[in-house]
Scaffold this motif. Structure first.
Motif, PDB file in Angstrom:
ATOM      1  N   ASN A 191      29.919  17.483  39.147  1.00 23.18           N
ATOM      2  CA  ASN A 191      29.568  16.479  38.081  1.00 23.18           C
ATOM      3  C   ASN A 191      28.374  15.709  38.602  1.00 23.18           C
ATOM      4  OD1 ASN A 191      29.928  15.054  35.730  1.00 23.18           O
ATOM      5  ND2 ASN A 191      31.455  13.587  36.673  1.00 23.18           N
ATOM      6  N   MET A 192      27.404  16.270  38.790  1.00 21.29           N
ATOM      7  CA  MET A 192      26.053  15.639  39.057  1.00 21.29           C
ATOM      8  C   MET A 192      25.248  15.186  37.920  1.00 21.29           C
ATOM      9  SD  MET A 192      26.248  15.649  42.187  1.00 21.29           S
ATOM     10  CE  MET A 192      24.799  14.929  42.691  1.00 21.29           C
ATOM     11  N   THR A 193      24.711  14.151  37.775  1.00 23.51           N
ATOM     12  CA  THR A 193      23.882  13.709  36.540  1.00 23.51           C
ATOM     13  C   THR A 193      22.417  13.426  36.984  1.00 23.51           C
ATOM     14  OG1 THR A 193      25.743  12.619  35.447  1.00 23.51           O
ATOM     15  CG2 THR A 193      23.733  11.827  34.610  1.00 23.51           C
ATOM     16  N   PHE A 194      21.493  13.993  36.151  1.00 25.50           N
ATOM     17  CA  PHE A 194      19.962  13.426  36.403  1.00 25.50           C
ATOM     18  C   PHE A 194      19.360  13.206  35.191  1.00 25.50           C
ATOM     19  CE2 PHE A 194      21.193  17.272  39.414  1.00 25.50           C
ATOM     20  CZ  PHE A 194      21.140  16.634  40.626  1.00 25.50           C
ATOM     21  N   ASP A 195      18.962  11.971  35.317  1.00 23.71           N
ATOM     22  CA  ASP A 195      18.300  11.549  34.069  1.00 23.71           C
ATOM     23  C   ASP A 195      17.223  10.916  34.446  1.00 23.71           C
ATOM     24  OD1 ASP A 195      18.556   8.588  34.099  1.00 23.71           O
ATOM     25  OD2 ASP A 195      21.051   9.267  33.640  1.00 23.71           O
ATOM     26  N   PHE A 236      12.367  18.162  31.627  1.00 26.90           N
ATOM     27  CA  PHE A 236      13.384  17.735  30.767  1.00 26.90           C
ATOM     28  C   PHE A 236      13.874  16.334  30.713  1.00 26.90           C
ATOM     29  CE2 PHE A 236      15.447  22.295  30.593  1.00 26.90           C
ATOM     30  CZ  PHE A 236      14.752  22.433  29.396  1.00 26.90           C
ATOM     31  N   MET A 237      13.747  15.579  32.193  1.00 24.86           N
ATOM     32  CA  MET A 237      14.079  14.142  32.079  1.00 24.86           C
ATOM     33  C   MET A 237      12.837  13.337  31.573  1.00 24.86           C
ATOM     34  SD  MET A 237      15.812  13.568  36.015  1.00 24.86           S
ATOM     35  CE  MET A 237      14.216  14.183  36.908  1.00 24.86           C
ATOM     36  N   ARG A 238      11.709  13.657  31.734  1.00 26.23           N
ATOM     37  CA  ARG A 238      10.801  13.150  31.060  1.00 26.23           C
ATOM     38  C   ARG A 238      10.633  13.299  29.719  1.00 26.23           C
ATOM     39  NH1 ARG A 238       7.436  15.355  35.220  1.00 26.23           N
ATOM     40  NH2 ARG A 238       6.966  17.280  34.172  1.00 26.23           N
ATOM     41  N   ARG A 239      11.221  14.070  29.331  1.00 30.38           N
ATOM     42  CA  ARG A 239      11.568  14.279  27.604  1.00 30.38           C
ATOM     43  C   ARG A 239      12.738  13.405  27.043  1.00 30.38           C
ATOM     44  NH1 ARG A 239      10.262  19.581  24.853  1.00 30.38           N
ATOM     45  NH2 ARG A 239       8.380  20.432  26.137  1.00 30.38           N
ATOM     46  N   GLY A 240      13.620  12.730  28.107  1.00 32.33           N
ATOM     47  CA  GLY A 240      14.624  12.058  27.788  1.00 32.33           C
ATOM     48  C   GLY A 240      15.891  12.808  27.734  1.00 32.33           C
ATOM     49  N   VAL A 241      15.954  13.810  28.257  1.00 33.33           N
ATOM     50  CA  VAL A 241      17.056  14.797  28.283  1.00 33.33           C
ATOM     51  C   VAL A 241      17.835  14.294  29.543  1.00 33.33           C
ATOM     52  CG1 VAL A 241      17.995  17.102  28.266  1.00 33.33           C
ATOM     53  CG2 VAL A 241      16.060  16.544  26.755  1.00 33.33           C
ATOM     54  N   GLU A 275      15.397  13.908  22.867  1.00 34.10           N
ATOM     55  CA  GLU A 275      15.764  12.708  23.674  1.00 34.10           C
ATOM     56  C   GLU A 275      17.152  12.257  23.258  1.00 34.10           C
ATOM     57  OE1 GLU A 275      13.750   8.304  24.387  1.00 34.10           O
ATOM     58  OE2 GLU A 275      12.780   9.704  22.958  1.00 34.10           O
ATOM     59  N   GLY A 276      17.821  11.744  24.439  1.00 32.99           N
ATOM     60  CA  GLY A 276      19.108  11.570  24.415  1.00 32.99           C
ATOM     61  C   GLY A 276      20.418  12.661  24.397  1.00 32.99           C
ATOM     62  N   ASP A 277      19.728  14.020  24.269  1.00 35.63           N
ATOM     63  CA  ASP A 277      20.652  15.061  24.264  1.00 35.63           C
ATOM     64  C   ASP A 277      21.069  15.116  25.833  1.00 35.63           C
ATOM     65  OD1 ASP A 277      20.378  15.396  21.655  1.00 35.63           O
ATOM     66  OD2 ASP A 277      19.207  17.165  21.761  1.00 35.63           O
ATOM     67  N   THR A 278      22.170  15.998  25.863  1.00 34.99           N
ATOM     68  CA  THR A 278      22.638  16.344  27.557  1.00 34.99           C
ATOM     69  C   THR A 278      22.444  17.844  27.627  1.00 34.99           C
ATOM     70  OG1 THR A 278      24.190  14.364  27.464  1.00 34.99           O
ATOM     71  CG2 THR A 278      24.631  16.195  28.858  1.00 34.99           C
ATOM     72  N   LEU A 279      22.153  18.179  28.628  1.00 32.33           N
ATOM     73  CA  LEU A 279      22.201  19.577  29.033  1.00 32.33           C
ATOM     74  C   LEU A 279      23.100  19.916  30.123  1.00 32.33           C
ATOM     75  CD1 LEU A 279      21.043  22.617  28.812  1.00 32.33           C
ATOM     76  CD2 LEU A 279      19.160  21.860  30.435  1.00 32.33           C
ATOM     77  N   VAL A 289      16.113   8.938  45.662  1.00 32.01           N
ATOM     78  CA  VAL A 289      17.410   9.715  46.154  1.00 32.01           C
ATOM     79  C   VAL A 289      17.541  10.694  45.102  1.00 32.01           C
ATOM     80  CG1 VAL A 289      19.771   9.226  46.161  1.00 32.01           C
ATOM     81  CG2 VAL A 289      18.345   7.566  47.046  1.00 32.01           C
ATOM     82  N   ARG A 290      17.432  10.426  43.803  1.00 31.98           N
ATOM     83  CA  ARG A 290      17.594  11.276  42.971  1.00 31.98           C
ATOM     84  C   ARG A 290      16.751  12.789  43.145  1.00 31.98           C
ATOM     85  NH1 ARG A 290      14.723   9.802  37.292  1.00 31.98           N
ATOM     86  NH2 ARG A 290      13.038  10.783  38.978  1.00 31.98           N
ATOM     87  N   ASP A 291      15.522  12.351  43.048  1.00 28.77           N
ATOM     88  CA  ASP A 291      14.378  13.530  43.386  1.00 28.77           C
ATOM     89  C   ASP A 291      14.672  14.679  44.434  1.00 28.77           C
ATOM     90  OD1 ASP A 291      13.153  12.703  40.890  1.00 28.77           O
ATOM     91  OD2 ASP A 291      11.451  11.588  41.963  1.00 28.77           O
ATOM     92  N   ALA A 292      15.110  13.836  45.792  1.00 28.16           N
ATOM     93  CA  ALA A 292      15.540  14.423  47.042  1.00 28.16           C
ATOM     94  C   ALA A 292      16.753  15.361  46.632  1.00 28.16           C
ATOM     95  CB  ALA A 292      15.746  13.616  47.827  1.00 28.16           C
ATOM     96  N   LEU A 293      17.701  14.785  45.776  1.00 32.38           N
ATOM     97  CA  LEU A 293      18.799  15.590  45.618  1.00 32.38           C
ATOM     98  C   LEU A 293      18.580  16.887  44.721  1.00 32.38           C
ATOM     99  CD1 LEU A 293      22.008  16.060  45.986  1.00 32.38           C
ATOM    100  CD2 LEU A 293      22.209  14.524  43.842  1.00 32.38           C
ATOM    101  N   ILE A 294      17.669  16.438  43.756  1.00 31.59           N
ATOM    102  CA  ILE A 294      17.214  17.832  42.955  1.00 31.59           C
ATOM    103  C   ILE A 294      16.268  18.627  43.847  1.00 31.59           C
ATOM    104  CG2 ILE A 294      15.656  18.504  41.139  1.00 31.59           C
ATOM    105  CD1 ILE A 294      16.111  15.604  39.820  1.00 31.59           C
ATOM    106  N   GLY A 295      15.737  18.319  44.636  1.00 37.00           N
ATOM    107  CA  GLY A 295      14.930  19.240  45.495  1.00 37.00           C
ATOM    108  C   GLY A 295      15.711  19.960  46.585  1.00 37.00           C
ATOM    109  N   PHE A 296      16.905  19.269  46.975  1.00 40.25           N
ATOM    110  CA  PHE A 296      17.947  20.000  48.111  1.00 40.25           C
ATOM    111  C   PHE A 296      18.719  21.021  47.279  1.00 40.25           C
ATOM    112  CE2 PHE A 296      22.342  19.879  49.249  1.00 40.25           C
ATOM    113  CZ  PHE A 296      22.250  20.601  50.636  1.00 40.25           C
TER     114      PHE A 296
END
Length: 210
Positions: free
Chosen positions: A101-105, A88-93, A62-66, A116-123
């Motif tokens: 430079n996209m960011t998903f958390d 990974f997001m559920r784990r806090g990553v 949790e708190g790490d960045t991938l 919006v975040r989930d739609a972008l991930i899916g796209f």
């Protein structure tokens, strides 16, 4: 203490992983550790089936960045990529991409922001799969053309290699312009446009010289 981990992947043993780290560092990422799979296909092999990819859930806290060059490094299968990012997001990553430079958390609790975040991930995951399928089709066409005339003159050697072609296609799929891609890849703008407009021909030209 949180850490920033780069996950890199190439699909053939001939390709080089170094450019994925250098590209990330050039984009301003400070990489603490690299986890890399060499010669692993993102189409046929899920992240958790790869020798190094399967270690990520145990390494990341949790708190790490991938960091990944783009989501296609995680995979080129829609379901696998979306499941992986959401887990990974559920784990806090935090997941970040070098390209665009996209960011998903999972920090946001606002339903509109989540949508919006989930739609972008899916796209992005769908784009990765569609691109992989288009590349396979182009490869099949090149193979069939070679079978039909195996002694055909190979023509002028391409000014780009397989990694550069994939990078061009990755950036095109995110909406980057030819001039920006030219600067990032070191290829001429004309070459970028040729790969964009005639991907099957570009792939066939590479195969004739590989």
């Amino acid at each position: 203490m949180s850490q920033t981990i780069l996950y890199a992947r190439v699909s053939t043993v001939e390709q080089n992983l170094d450019h994925q780290r250098s590209q990330a560092e050039k984009a301003g990422f400070t990489i603490d550790r690299v986890v890399a799979d060499h010669g692993e296909s993102g189409v046929t092999t899920r992240l958790l089936e790869r020798p190094e990819g399967r270690r990520l859930p145990d390494i990341l806290r949790e708190g790490d960045t991938l960091v990944v060059r783009w989501v296609d490094r995680l995979g080129r299968n829609y379901q696998d990529v979306t499941d992986t990012i959401r887990e990974f997001m559920r784990r806090g990553v935090i997941i970040r991409t070098v390209i665009n430079n996209m960011t998903f958390d999972g920090a946001t609790k606002d339903p509109m922001q989540e949508a919006v975040r989930d739609a972008l991930i899916g796209f992005m995951a769908a784009t990765a799969q569609a691109q992989a399928e288009a590349t396979k089709e182009a490869q099949r066409a090149g193979i069939e053309a070679k079978k039909g005339n195996p002694k055909k003159y190979r023509g002028k050697k391409p000014s780009f290699d397989r990694d550069q072609m994939r990078m061009v296609q990755d950036m095109l799929s995110t909406g980057a312009g030819a001039s920006i891609i030219s600067k990032e890849t070191g290829l001429s703008r004309q070459t970028v446009l040729r790969i964009r407009d005639k991907p099957a021909e570009a792939d066939a030209a590479l195969r004739r010289w590989e």
